[in-house]
Every structure is written in structure tokens, then in C-alpha cells.
Design a protein around this motif. Structure first.
Motif, PDB file in Angstrom:
ATOM      1  N   VAL A  12      43.326  31.881  38.541  1.00 53.13           N
ATOM      2  CA  VAL A  12      42.587  32.540  37.456  1.00 53.13           C
ATOM      3  C   VAL A  12      41.758  31.482  36.739  1.00 53.13           C
ATOM      4  O   VAL A  12      42.253  30.385  36.456  1.00 53.13           O
ATOM      5  CB  VAL A  12      43.536  33.233  36.449  1.00 53.13           C
ATOM      6  N   HIS A  13      40.533  31.817  36.464  1.00 52.87           N
ATOM      7  CA  HIS A  13      39.639  30.927  35.706  1.00 52.87           C
ATOM      8  C   HIS A  13      39.157  31.620  34.439  1.00 52.87           C
ATOM      9  O   HIS A  13      38.911  32.825  34.443  1.00 52.87           O
ATOM     10  CB  HIS A  13      38.390  30.575  36.539  1.00 52.87           C
ATOM     11  N   TYR A  14      39.057  30.846  33.368  1.00 52.87           N
ATOM     12  CA  TYR A  14      38.308  31.282  32.184  1.00 52.87           C
ATOM     13  C   TYR A  14      37.076  30.386  32.160  1.00 52.87           C
ATOM     14  O   TYR A  14      37.177  29.223  31.737  1.00 52.87           O
ATOM     15  CB  TYR A  14      39.112  31.061  30.903  1.00 52.87           C
ATOM     16  N   GLY A  15      35.972  30.869  32.640  1.00 53.15           N
ATOM     17  CA  GLY A  15      34.800  29.985  32.751  1.00 53.15           C
ATOM     18  C   GLY A  15      35.187  28.749  33.560  1.00 53.15           C
ATOM     19  O   GLY A  15      35.722  28.861  34.652  1.00 53.15           O
ATOM     20  N   ARG A  55      40.659  39.194  35.362  1.00 50.59           N
ATOM     21  CA  ARG A  55      40.694  39.362  36.812  1.00 50.59           C
ATOM     22  C   ARG A  55      41.034  38.029  37.475  1.00 50.59           C
ATOM     23  O   ARG A  55      40.594  36.979  36.993  1.00 50.59           O
ATOM     24  CB  ARG A  55      39.317  39.803  37.334  1.00 50.59           C
ATOM     25  N   ILE A  56      41.761  38.085  38.572  1.00 48.88           N
ATOM     26  CA  ILE A  56      42.051  36.854  39.311  1.00 48.88           C
ATOM     27  C   ILE A  56      40.803  36.444  40.093  1.00 48.88           C
ATOM     28  O   ILE A  56      39.980  37.296  40.450  1.00 48.88           O
ATOM     29  CB  ILE A  56      43.273  37.022  40.241  1.00 48.88           C
ATOM     30  N   SER A  57      40.661  35.145  40.336  1.00 47.18           N
ATOM     31  CA  SER A  57      39.480  34.694  41.087  1.00 47.18           C
ATOM     32  C   SER A  57      39.787  34.521  42.570  1.00 47.18           C
ATOM     33  O   SER A  57      38.868  34.572  43.389  1.00 47.18           O
ATOM     34  CB  SER A  57      38.869  33.434  40.483  1.00 47.18           C
ATOM     35  N   SER A  58      41.062  34.321  42.923  1.00 40.14           N
ATOM     36  CA  SER A  58      41.428  34.437  44.337  1.00 40.14           C
ATOM     37  C   SER A  58      42.925  34.674  44.448  1.00 40.14           C
ATOM     38  O   SER A  58      43.665  34.507  43.481  1.00 40.14           O
ATOM     39  CB  SER A  58      40.986  33.206  45.132  1.00 40.14           C
TER      40      SER A  58
END
Ligand SMILES: Nc1ncnc2c1ncn2[C@@H]1O[C@H](COP(=O)(O)OP(=O)(O)O)[C@@H](O)[C@H]1O
Ligand SMILES: [Mg+2]
Length: 237
Positions: A12-15, A55-58
């Protein structure tokens, strides 16, 4: 035991900030699983990603065999996942009963009366306060309400984000006793906590999260005696 929920290599990323790094874990039907970690470790991000916020990024989030990582929060909530969020987030201007009613939103009101009675048996304090405004209750009572509200959607898996946060030690004890009672009804629980001592004593299995990564895993007992856990989370005792 059947696996209810599984995280597979979740990022998960925040920016530019990566909050979860290749997180893999599972929660099995009927167990109490816990994730402990310091403030900022990524615990809330992990729980909220189950509802797609963020949302998850991968990776994948598999719930009862289905990848739910791209589903709506409503879809997830109406399929048996309920959360008592960090900081309770009850509706302060509403009464206890009205807050419990809000908990039925994912499933509708068909079982409302019956389930409210069940909650009042599990939480007698809420019964006494049923017509009281939530904002006028103590922190411990508000936490009970947040848990009861989550249970009103008849979850298959109850997610709890730091139920001990900001509560006096004696109240924390009461809350954990209640969680034991809830678990004894057959409820599967996934608890994230900074209070490693209480969480690991309660849980069948635990994970330790450091900076968005799973550092250690084991039974609650194994982690309680693990030197790294004792040093970092149990004051070295
Ligand atoms: N909405 C957000 N925007 C940007 N960064 C965030 C946001 N929420 C959390 N973070 C960052 O992600 C990391 C994990 O936070 P969080 O999941 O709240 O940890 P915990 O619940 O374990 O305290 C922290 O570095 C935090 O600052
Ligand atoms: Mg948190």
C-alpha cells in the motif's frame, strides 16, 4: 482450519510513502489472530485496506476464496466483515440504540430487535445506557458500543483497531474480557494493537509489524516470550 482472510504480498502506498510492504498473513475461521506494532507501523492501513480505503497497489486480499481488493466497502461489509475502527468513531449525538441500529446498515433490519437484545446481554452496561447519547459515555463504554455496533452486522470476521487505545488499565482488562466472551460465541477475531501484552495473551496467533513489514509470527505464547518482542513491546520484562 479454513482460512477466512488472506493477505498475499500486499503493498500500500500513500503517494510516495509505502505503508505496507509485501504483507502476507492469514486469519483462520474460529481463531483470534492479532497484529501488534508501534504507532505508525501500518496496522490501521492494513485493516482499512480490507474495505478498499486505501486501495492496495499490488498483491491480493482473499476473503473466503474471493479477491476483494477491488470491491466496494459496502460489498465487503455486507459479506461478513465488520470493523470497530481506531478511535471508536461512534455517532456522538445519537443514543446507544441508534448507534446499534447504524450497525445493521450492511445487512438490513430484519434481525435488529433480536440482535440488539443479544448485544444487551453481552454488554449489560449498554443496556443501562440504551437511551443515553453516546458522547456522554465513558471511553470504555464508547469502545463497547463500537464493538457491539460492529457485531450488529452479524460478521463472520470481526476486525478491531486498537480497542485499548486511551483507556485506563482496568478498563482495558474489561474490554479484553469482553473480547474473550465474544470469541467464545464462535466469532473469528482479527485484532490490531499496540498493547502487545494483552493482545498476545488473548490471541491464538500473532504477527509483529515493523515499518509496514511483517517481522515475526508465531503463537501468542511464542511471541510473548520472544526476546525481540519483550525488548521492543513489553518493556524488556
Ligand atoms: N492518509 C494518509 N496519508 C498519508 N500517510 C498516511 C495516511 N495514513 C497513514 N499514513 C502513514 O502510513 C504509515 C502507517 O500508518 P498507520 O497505518 O496509521 O499505522 P498504525 O495504525 O500502525 O499506527 C505511517 O507512516 C503514517 O504516517
Ligand atoms: Mg492505527
Amino acid at each position: 482450519m479454513t482460512t477466512l482472510l488472506e493477505f498475499k504480498d500486499v503493498d500500500v502506498h500513500y503517494g510516495p510513502i509505502q505503508a505496507l510492504k509485501k504483507v502476507s498473513l492469514d486469519v483462520k475461521e474460529g481463531e483470534i489472530a492479532t497484529m501488534i506494532g508501534s504507532n505508525g507501523a501500518g496496522k490501521s492501513t492494513l485493516l482499512m485496506s480490507i474495505f478498499g480505503q486505501p486501495r492496495i497497489s499490488s498483491g491480493q486480499i482473499i476473503y473466503r476464496g474471493e479477491d476483494i481488493s477491488q470491491k466496494s466497502a459496502h460489498y465487503v461489509a455486507s459479506n461478513g466483515l465488520a470493523q470497530s475502527p481506531e478511535g471508536r468513531r461512534i455517532f456522538p449525538g445519537m443514543s446507544v440504540e441508534e448507534n446499534l441500529l447504524m450497525g445493521t446498515i450492511p445487512i438490513g433490519m430484519e434481525h435488529c430487535d433480536e440482535d440488539m437484545q443479544r448485544m444487551f446481554e453481552l454488554f449489560p452496561r449498554l443496556k443501562e445506557r440504551r437511551n443515553q447519547r453516546a458522547s456522554t459515555m465513558s471511553g470504555g463504554e464508547q469502545q463497547m458500543l463500537a464493538i457491539a455496533r460492529a457485531l450488529m452486522s452479524r460478521p463472520k470476521l470481526l476486525l478491531l483497531d486498537e480497542p485499548s487505545l486511551g483507556l485506563a488499565p482496568i478498563i482495558v482488562k474489561q474490554i479484553f474480557k469482553i473480547l474473550e466472551d465474544v470469541a467464545s460465541t464462535g466469532m473469528t477475531i482479527f485484532l490490531v494493537e499496540q498493547n502487545a501484552n494483552h493482545a498476545l495473551k488473548l490471541a491464538d496467533r500473532g504477527y509483529v509489524m515493523v515499518n509496514g513489514e511483517i517481522r515475526l509470527t508465531g503463537t501468542g505464547e511464542e511471541l510473548l516470550v520472544n526476546p525481540e518482542v519483550r525488548e521492543a513491546y513489553l518493556g524488556g520484562h
